[in-house]
Design an enzyme around this catalytic site. Structure first.
Site, PDB file in Angstrom:
ATOM      1  N   ASP A  73      51.269  -4.541  35.963  1.00  0.00           N
ATOM      2  CA  ASP A  73      49.832  -4.531  36.266  1.00  0.00           C
ATOM      3  C   ASP A  73      49.107  -5.698  35.610  1.00  0.00           C
ATOM      4  OD1 ASP A  73      50.730  -1.622  36.720  1.00  0.00           O
ATOM      5  OD2 ASP A  73      48.780  -1.811  37.696  1.00  0.00           O
ATOM      6  N   ASN A  87      52.432  -1.960  32.351  1.00  0.00           N
ATOM      7  CA  ASN A  87      52.906  -1.336  33.592  1.00  0.00           C
ATOM      8  C   ASN A  87      52.809   0.179  33.428  1.00  0.00           C
ATOM      9  OD1 ASN A  87      54.040  -1.654  36.258  1.00  0.00           O
ATOM     10  ND2 ASN A  87      55.919  -0.778  35.447  1.00  0.00           N
ATOM     11  N   LYS A  88      53.189   0.885  34.453  1.00  0.00           N
ATOM     12  CA  LYS A  88      53.075   2.346  34.477  1.00  0.00           C
ATOM     13  C   LYS A  88      53.620   2.980  33.203  1.00  0.00           C
ATOM     14  CE  LYS A  88      51.513   4.397  36.889  1.00  0.00           C
ATOM     15  NZ  LYS A  88      50.101   4.788  36.639  1.00  0.00           N
ATOM     16  N   ARG A  96      46.890   2.265  45.786  1.00  0.00           N
ATOM     17  CA  ARG A  96      47.213   2.036  44.379  1.00  0.00           C
ATOM     18  C   ARG A  96      48.314   0.982  44.296  1.00  0.00           C
ATOM     19  NH1 ARG A  96      51.719   3.088  45.029  1.00  0.00           N
ATOM     20  NH2 ARG A  96      52.156   2.278  42.963  1.00  0.00           N
TER      21      ARG A  96
HETATM   22  O1  MRU Z   1      48.634   3.895  38.789  1.00  0.00           O
HETATM   23  P1  MRU Z   1      49.339   3.045  39.814  1.00  0.00           P
HETATM   24  O2  MRU Z   1      50.180   3.851  40.754  1.00  0.00           O
HETATM   25  O3  MRU Z   1      48.398   2.111  40.521  1.00  0.00           O
HETATM   26  O4  MRU Z   1      50.323   2.151  38.950  1.00  0.00           O
HETATM   27  C1  MRU Z   1      51.137   1.212  39.605  1.00  0.00           C
HETATM   28  C2  MRU Z   1      52.100   0.548  38.707  1.00  0.00           C
HETATM   29  O5  MRU Z   1      52.085   0.685  37.512  1.00  0.00           O
HETATM   30  C3  MRU Z   1      53.028  -0.413  39.359  1.00  0.00           C
HETATM   31  O6  MRU Z   1      54.259  -0.420  38.688  1.00  0.00           O
HETATM   32  C4  MRU Z   1      52.386  -1.813  39.290  1.00  0.00           C
HETATM   33  O7  MRU Z   1      51.070  -1.767  39.751  1.00  0.00           O
HETATM   34  C5  MRU Z   1      53.132  -2.801  40.084  1.00  0.00           C
HETATM   35  S1  MRU Z   1      52.940  -2.487  41.822  1.00  0.00           S
HETATM   36  C6  MRU Z   1      53.658  -3.736  42.666  1.00  0.00           C
END
Ligand code: MRU
Length: 354
Positions: free
Chosen positions: A244, A254-255, A57
Site C-alpha cells: 500500500d 501492506n495488509k 479496495r
Molecule cells: O484493505 P485492502 O483490501 O484495501 O488492502 C489491500 C492490500 O493490503 C493489498 O495487499 C495492497 O493494497 C496491494 S493491492 C495490489
C-alpha cells in the site's frame, strides 16, 4: 501485443472498474464471491463512500476509482477556466483523499488529476477524463511488466504463498503480487499456490481464491495462523505480496499480517517478494514508522455476518495494515525495475525522480 501477453490473457478475466461515460461501475467486493453485482457511482461523493466502505479496495484500484471520482465531480461545473475548476473541485478531491489513509496510490492519482487541471485550458473536462483513462491503462501495463519481472525470480517448480488480494480486483487488471503468480503459472514456474484467508475481512478467502478460480489457477487456502507451519514443511519457496505504500528506504506497508509472514519467512529461509507499481512508492516518506495505519471498525472482529460472536463487553483492536522493515524483504518488483535487498541507496537509484 507480445506473445507473453497472449499467454497472460488466458489468466486474466476479472475487471473491477467500469467507466460507462455517465457513471463509475464498481464490482462490489463486499458481497463476492457468491454475488456479482456492480454498484454505480454517479458523483464523487458516491465514489468516496464506495472507497471507504470497501466496495472497491486495493491500493491501485482505489487510486483509479478516485481519478474517475474527480471526473464525476467535474461534470457539474460550468466554467471554461481550468484554474477556477481546480479551486471548485478541491473539496471533492479532499473528500476522496480522506476516504482511506494508508495506500499512497490514492494521493498519487489525485495529484495527477490536480496536475492536469493546472496544465489544461478550456478543455479541462476532457483532459480529466483522458488522465483517468491513462492512469487505468498504465496500471494494467505496469502489472503485466511486473508479472514478467517477478516471475523471472522464481525457480521452476516453486510453491508460493500470497496474502490479501492483490489481483485484478485490486488493480486495473492482472494484479501486482497476483500478477507475478499469474505470470509464474503461465510460464510454468510456479507449481503450487497458497493463499491466506486474510482475517478479518477475508480478502484471501473471498476474493483471491475466487479470482484465481475464475482464471483456472488452482490455489489452496490456509488460515493465517498456518503460514509458519506451511513454511516449515517446505511447501513454499517464496512469499509474494503487494504493498500500500513503499517508503524511501524500502519499508513497506501492506495488509495486516504481512510483517509476521516476513519474519517467519526469514526464519525458514523462504524468500520474500513485494510487488507494486511505482505509484505505490512514496519517496517523500523516509521510513515506515511515519506511515499512518488505518484502523477499522472493531465489529469486523466481534461479529460474523452481522451477528455478534464475541461476549458483550469485549473490546477489539483492528489495525488493517502493518509495516515490514526493508531488511526482511528480498525483492521489490516494480514496472521500473527490481530492487534486490532494498535499502535507501538502491531505492534512490531507481526512484530519485519521483
Ligand atoms: O484493505 P485492502 O483490501 O484495501 O488492502 C489491500 C492490500 O493490503 C493489498 O495487499 C495492497 O493494497 C496491494 S493491492 C495490489
Amino acid at each position: 501485443m507480445t506473445e507473453a501477453d497472449f499467454v497472460y490473457d488466458r489468466y486474466d478475466h476479472v475487471r473491477p472498474i467500469r467507466w460507462t461515460g455517465e457513471a463509475l461501475e464498481l464490482l462490489d467486493q463486499r458481497v463476492l464471491p457468491f454475488t456479482l453485482v456492480h454498484e454505480a457511482c454517479r458523483s464523487s461523493e458516491e465514489v468516496a463512500d464506495a472507497i471507504r466502505a470497501l466496495v472497491v479496495r486495493g491500493a491501485p484500484a482505489i487510486g483509479i476509482a478516485a481519478a474517475w471520482g474527480v471526473v464525476l465531480a467535474g461534470r457539474g461545473l460550468e466554467t471554461n477556466d481550468s484554474a477556477e475548476a481546480l479551486r471548485r473541485l478541491e473539496p471533492a478531491i479532499q473528500r476522496l483523499h480522506a476516504a482511506r489513509p494508508t495506500a499512497v496510490n490514492l494521493a498519487w492519482a489525485l495529484a495527477r488529476m490536480r496536475g492536469v487541471l493546472a496544465r489544461s485550458g478550456a478543455d479541462w473536462c476532457e483532459a480529466l477524463e483522458r488522465e483517468a483513462r491513462a492512469i487505468e491503462t498504465e496500471d494494467l501495463a505496469a502489472n503485466r511488466a511486473m508479472g514478467r519481472a517477478g516471475a523471472a525470480l522464481i525457480e521452476p517448480g516453486s510453491g508460493v504463498l500470497t496474502h490479501c488480494n492483490t489481483g485484478s480486483l485490486a488493480t486495473a487488471g492482472f494484479g501486482t503480487a497476483l500478477g507475478v503468480i499469474r505470470a509464474g503459472v503461465a510460464e510454468q514456474r510456479i507449481g503450487r499456490v497458497f493463499a491466506t484467508e486474510t482475517r478479518p475481512w477475508n480478502q484471501g478467502a473471498r476474493l483471491t481464491a475466487w479470482e484465481l478460480s475464475q482464471d483456472g489457477i488452482d490455489a489452496t487456502l490456509i488460515v493465517d495462523s498456518a503460514a509458519a507451519h506451511l513454511m516449515k514443511t517446505g511447501q513454499v519457496q517464496w512469499i509474494v505480496v503487494g504493498a500500500d505504500r513503499i517508503c524511501a528506504n524500502g519499508d513497506t506497508a501492506n495488509k495486516i499480517g504481512t510483517y509476521q509472514l516476513a519474519i517467519a519467512a526469514r526464519h525458514h529461509g523462504v524468500k520474500f517478494m513485494v510487488v507494486a507499481p511505482s505509484s505505490t512508492v512514496d519517496m517523500a516518506t523516509a521510513a515506515g514508522d511515519a506511515i499512518e495505519i488505518e484502523q477499522r471498525d472493531p465489529a469486523e472482529l466481534l461479529a460474523f455476518r452481522g451477528k455478534r460472536v464475541v461476549a458483550e463487553g469485549v473490546r477489539a483492536w483492528n489495525p488493517v495494515f502493518d509495516v515490514t522493515p526493508h531488511a526482511l524483504i528480498d525483492a521489490i518488483v516494480t514496472e521500473k525495475g527490481v530492487v534486490l535487498q532494498p535499502g535507501a541507496d538502491k531505492m534512490r537509484a531507481l526512484f530519485a525522480a519521483q
